[in-house]
Design a protein around this motif. Structure first.
Motif, mmCIF file in Angstrom:
data_model
loop_
_atom_site.group_PDB
_atom_site.id
_atom_site.type_symbol
_atom_site.label_atom_id
_atom_site.label_comp_id
_atom_site.label_asym_id
_atom_site.label_seq_id
_atom_site.Cartn_x
_atom_site.Cartn_y
_atom_site.Cartn_z
ATOM 1 N N TRP A 168 -21.166 9.720 12.672
ATOM 2 C CA TRP A 168 -19.515 10.067 12.745
ATOM 3 C C TRP A 168 -18.874 9.223 11.526
ATOM 4 C CZ3 TRP A 168 -16.712 14.161 12.724
ATOM 5 C CH2 TRP A 168 -15.294 13.955 12.992
ATOM 6 N N ASP A 169 -19.027 8.125 11.799
ATOM 7 C CA ASP A 169 -18.206 7.030 10.893
ATOM 8 C C ASP A 169 -18.475 7.394 9.573
ATOM 9 O OD1 ASP A 169 -16.768 6.294 13.008
ATOM 10 O OD2 ASP A 169 -18.077 4.568 13.366
ATOM 11 N N LEU A 170 -19.740 7.404 9.286
ATOM 12 C CA LEU A 170 -20.011 7.435 7.927
ATOM 13 C C LEU A 170 -19.562 8.917 7.007
ATOM 14 C CD1 LEU A 170 -23.949 5.818 7.723
ATOM 15 C CD2 LEU A 170 -21.775 4.959 6.495
ATOM 16 N N ALA A 171 -20.125 9.868 8.151
ATOM 17 C CA ALA A 171 -19.871 11.340 7.696
ATOM 18 C C ALA A 171 -18.525 11.522 7.188
ATOM 19 C CB ALA A 171 -20.286 12.286 8.702
ATOM 20 N N THR A 172 -17.598 11.034 7.915
ATOM 21 C CA THR A 172 -16.005 11.043 7.680
ATOM 22 C C THR A 172 -15.261 10.060 6.933
ATOM 23 O OG1 THR A 172 -15.782 10.125 9.824
ATOM 24 C CG2 THR A 172 -15.909 12.414 9.758
ATOM 25 N N GLY A 173 -16.272 9.455 6.322
ATOM 26 C CA GLY A 173 -15.710 7.995 5.463
ATOM 27 C C GLY A 173 -14.468 8.370 4.440
ATOM 28 N N SER A 174 -14.513 9.599 4.029
ATOM 29 C CA SER A 174 -13.491 9.708 3.058
ATOM 30 C C SER A 174 -12.393 10.866 3.677
ATOM 31 C CB SER A 174 -13.995 10.358 1.894
ATOM 32 O OG SER A 174 -14.518 11.579 2.071
ATOM 33 N N SER A 175 -12.170 10.702 4.899
ATOM 34 C CA SER A 175 -11.028 11.451 5.359
ATOM 35 C C SER A 175 -9.494 10.861 4.940
ATOM 36 C CB SER A 175 -11.080 11.267 7.100
ATOM 37 O OG SER A 175 -12.504 11.774 7.474
ATOM 38 N N LEU A 176 -8.702 11.988 4.843
ATOM 39 C CA LEU A 176 -7.373 11.706 4.357
ATOM 40 C C LEU A 176 -6.285 11.786 5.467
ATOM 41 C CD1 LEU A 176 -7.263 14.492 1.309
ATOM 42 C CD2 LEU A 176 -8.420 12.150 1.380
ATOM 43 N N SER A 177 -5.799 10.521 5.333
ATOM 44 C CA SER A 177 -4.713 10.102 6.472
ATOM 45 C C SER A 177 -3.338 10.689 5.791
ATOM 46 C CB SER A 177 -4.887 8.698 6.836
ATOM 47 O OG SER A 177 -4.569 8.005 5.778
ATOM 48 N N TYR A 178 -2.459 10.626 6.691
ATOM 49 C CA TYR A 178 -1.057 10.862 6.235
ATOM 50 C C TYR A 178 -0.821 10.197 5.141
ATOM 51 C CZ TYR A 178 0.790 6.682 8.786
ATOM 52 O OH TYR A 178 0.810 5.564 9.093
ATOM 53 N N TRP A 179 -1.333 8.964 4.822
ATOM 54 C CA TRP A 179 -0.739 8.013 3.485
ATOM 55 C C TRP A 179 -1.111 9.117 2.367
ATOM 56 C CZ3 TRP A 179 2.478 4.305 3.345
ATOM 57 C CH2 TRP A 179 2.686 3.380 4.667
ATOM 58 N N TYR A 180 -2.227 9.671 2.398
ATOM 59 C CA TYR A 180 -2.816 10.199 1.115
ATOM 60 C C TYR A 180 -1.733 11.185 0.591
ATOM 61 C CZ TYR A 180 -7.291 7.828 1.539
ATOM 62 O OH TYR A 180 -8.416 7.046 1.669
ATOM 63 N N TRP A 181 -1.156 11.889 1.726
ATOM 64 C CA TRP A 181 -0.315 13.159 1.271
ATOM 65 C C TRP A 181 0.997 12.903 0.520
ATOM 66 C CZ3 TRP A 181 -2.785 17.842 1.342
ATOM 67 C CH2 TRP A 181 -3.896 17.531 2.198
ATOM 68 N N PHE A 182 1.292 11.447 0.655
ATOM 69 C CA PHE A 182 2.642 11.280 -0.321
ATOM 70 C C PHE A 182 2.126 11.286 -1.715
ATOM 71 C CE2 PHE A 182 3.476 8.741 3.562
ATOM 72 C CZ PHE A 182 4.726 8.916 3.698
ATOM 73 N N GLY A 183 1.107 11.215 -2.179
ATOM 74 C CA GLY A 183 0.591 11.601 -3.230
ATOM 75 C C GLY A 183 0.590 13.112 -3.765
ATOM 76 N N ALA A 184 1.085 13.847 -2.951
ATOM 77 C CA ALA A 184 1.122 15.255 -3.354
ATOM 78 C C ALA A 184 2.626 15.546 -3.982
ATOM 79 C CB ALA A 184 1.096 15.984 -1.927
#
Length: 678
Positions: A265-281
């Motif tokens: 599970w940890d490897l398969a979700t390594g690039s998950s987008l937390s709320y920090w990423y959405w500031f870049g929107a």
């Protein structure tokens, strides 16, 4: 002024489309003219493998085996490499070069914009809004931050076509739309990344559930409607299977012979987008600032930016109709999907959807978010032209003034040289221009209601910002890597059968798979996460050939081991004859023995001795050999997987027939009206 109004007339299809293409070519001109060169996986993995594909096609062979990396890999079976995609085959036949990789990237961008244009135009019948949406979609964060992952860009191209086909089918259950749906799914299969196929199908299924009331609206005809739909689904399935047959066959055949299985599970979700990423929107500047300030996130492949007017318009109306709420739900589902481990939704899909547990990039599904939010934004603007909306005015004022305050604060921080916030100096001009653009948007919304011209220009401006701010960050590099043009041209223009050195060289992490260009064998290389189990086992047991070891050698019957240490130095040939998918060598031995080929065995290898087919032996280290009598022997090892060759030709013939069908179908629309006028 009248001429300008004519150009912006809603039926100016040709002009709006040409304008969109021209604008995209200008925005991506650094890539087009060779000022900015694609990097990372494009250069180290996709480029060498593409040259290997061209080498085979240029010499009249199917791309089946790549012998110069990882002790040889089945090129036709590589998961994560779109070997059999029509774009790959067509460009491969022309001949991949470093610049052709740039062209391939531009082609994917233009196709994505074109299909998005088609999708929006069919929904709201306004070509200039279709142009705006197509341009914003083709400059969004996935094209910017995944330029190095071409297999992540193909879903960006295909999904607008798939969704367009589905919506047309909902309107009229015509077989031509079922065929186009099948073609779209077939293209996703040929992309050789199964998660994109299954997740795209899931979103179409969700739409179908929303549309069931409309599709089954006539009472007493439910069974009849269901039977009709079953026929259409079956037709789409048949077309999909025929188009992608080679992809289906090769994936199912290789999946049990590679090391990559289910990931934790940890490897398969390594690039998950937390709320920090959405500031870049909001703006590329915030993306860079957050990246510089928080080292626990990696924005090089997870950019969620899309032109700011699109984001603003997507929030400008409260949905009223069921179809509007459907798009909102799909946007929310797409956001939950790319957030991966931060939501329970992805966990459910991880357990239920095949192959998702082997996919380590939830952020790769951003294409669904970008698609639906663009569609919804253009639809909202279309509605705003027909209805006055107080929500848009309030939203514009609050959001724009808020963003202006943020941008102004960051500019002030930069001017006063406050070091608590890490911000590049050259972003000041961008931030200032963003403030001006947002003020114009606020003014137009407050005093001019809505203006198509302003929205188009603002979208182009913010789309350009999204590209120019990330050119050297994620798209490419201004320092051109080694092109290997001379070596590549030698491969393409030389004879089909050539003599090459019969030895392995030192595997180097610097050259990666670039020994493909020079036809040198190594046990290193890079073909994504693909690795055959027998190769991995040999590597663990230190059984891989070392530098200077032969590719083909002879051992006599008295040899204790079937490896090169037992070979007769005087019998080892200095060179071997190589052609795509084939090795040939002539050996003269005083006694009977075994000829060993140090390539990883995979189903499809054949051997012949003196022109007669013989039985191939699979050795413990995963290589192969054949028993020969004493004297002169002409040995030929060839990789000819019958199933792959058959399914490849079935897919090719299917494409030819579908193209003919499309030409006849389109031409009939022009011929019939002319005959009627006569």
């Amino acid at each position: 002024m009248k001429r300008i109004k004519i150009l912006f007339h809603k039926r100016s299809i040709a002009i709006s489309y040409i304008f969109m293409v021209f604008a995209l070519l200008i925005i991506y001109s650094p890539v087009l003219v060779g000022e900015l060169w694609l990097k990372w996986d494009v250069y180290d993995a996709a480029f060498p493998l593409s040259v290997s594909i061209s080498d085979s096609l240029k010499h009249g062979e199917l791309p089946l085996w790549e012998p110069f990396s990882l002790r040889g890999v089945p090129l036709s079976h590589l998961i994560g490499v779109s070997v059999w995609s029509p774009i790959t085959i067509i460009l491969g036949a022309l001949g991949f070069t470093q610049y052709m990789m740039q062209i391939q990237y531009i082609i994917l961008i233009l196709l994505a914009a074109s299909f998005m244009y088609l999708s929006i135009k069919s929904m709201i019948n306004n070509p200039w809004l279709a142009m705006t949406g197509g341009l914003a979609y083709a400059t969004c964060g996935q094209f910017v931050s995944n330029a190095q992952h071409l297999t992540f860009l193909l879903p960006m191209v295909v999904f607008p076509l798939l969704h367009f086909s589905y919506r047309k089918w909902v309107e009229v259950q015509n077989f031509k739309w079922s065929i186009l749906i099948g073609i779209s799914f077939g293209l996703l299969i040929l992309n050789n990344y199964p998660p994109f196929l299954f997740v795209s199908a899931l979103f179409i299924l969700i739409e179908y559930i929303f549309d069931m009331k409309r599709l089954y609206s006539v009472k007493g005809t439910v069974l009849k409607t269901l039977s009709v739909h079953t026929i259409h689904v079956f037709l789409a399935f048949v077309i999909c299977s025929l188009v992608g047959l080679v992809g289906i066959y090769t994936t199912l055949e290789v999946v049990n012979y590679i090391t990559r299985g289910s990931l934790s599970w940890d490897l398969a979700t390594g690039s998950s987008l937390s709320y920090w990423y959405w500031f870049g929107a909001v703006t590329p500047s915030l993306t860079q600032i957050i990246h510089a300030s928080r080292f626990d996130i990696n924005l090089s492949m997870t950019n969620v930016y899309i032109a700011f007017p699109v984001l603003l318009l997507s929030l400008s109306r409260i949905p009223k109709k069921k179809d509007e709420w459907k798009i909102v739900v799909l946007i929310i589902v797409a956001v939950l999907l790319v957030m991966g481990k931060y939501t329970p939704f992805y966990r459910l899909l991880y357990e239920l959807i095949p192959s998702l547990s082997s996919f380590r990039f939830p952020a790769g599904f951003r294409y669904l978010y970008f698609y639906y939010i663009t569609i919804f934004a253009m639809y909202n603007f279309y509605k705003l032209n027909k209805e006055y909306n107080h929500l848009l005015k309030k939203l514009a004022n609050v959001s724009c003034y808020l963003f202006i305050f943020i941008f102004g604060f960051l500019c002030l921080v930069n001017i006063l040289k406050i070091q608590t916030v890490m911000i590049p100096r050259y972003t000041v001009l961008e931030l200032a221009l963003s403030i001006i653009a947002l003020l114009i948007v606020v003014y137009v919304i407050n005093f001019k209601r809505t203006s198509l011209l302003i929205v188009c220009l603002a979208t182009i401006f913010f789309s350009y910002l999204g590209i120019v701010r990330n050119q050297s960050f994620t798209i490419g590099t201004y320092d051109r890597p080694v092109s290997y043009n001379n070596e590549i041209q030698t491969l393409y223009t030389g004879e089909k059968e050539v003599e090459i050195d019969n030895r392995y060289i030192e595997p180097s992490p610097v050259t990666m798979s670039h020994t493909i260009f020079t036809r040198e064998f190594q046990t290193g290389g890079y073909v994504g996460s693909f690795e055959l189990q027998n190769f991995s086992k040999s590597a663990i047991n230190n059984g891989l050939p070392g530098p200077g070891d032969p590719v083909i050698f002879f051992v006599d019957n008295d040899s204790f081991k079937m490896n090169s240490s037992e070979s007769k130095p005087e019998i080892i040939p200095e060179s071997i004859v190589y052609s795509p998918n084939k090795f040939q060598v002539e050996l003269n031995s005083e006694q009977s023995g075994f000829v060993i080929l140090q390539q990883s065995y995979f189903k499809g290898w054949q051997v012949s001795v003196n022109g007669k087919k013989d039985n191939i032996m699979v050795l413990d280290d995963g290589t192969m050999g054949v028993k020969v009598d004493r004297g002169i022997n002409d040995i030929s090892f060839a990789f000819k997987p019958k199933g792959t060759i058959l399914t490849a030709w079935i897919s090719i013939i299917t494409w030819i027939l579908l193209i003919l069908y499309g030409v006849i179908n389109v031409s009939s629309k022009f011929i019939k009206p002319r005959l009627a006028r006569r």
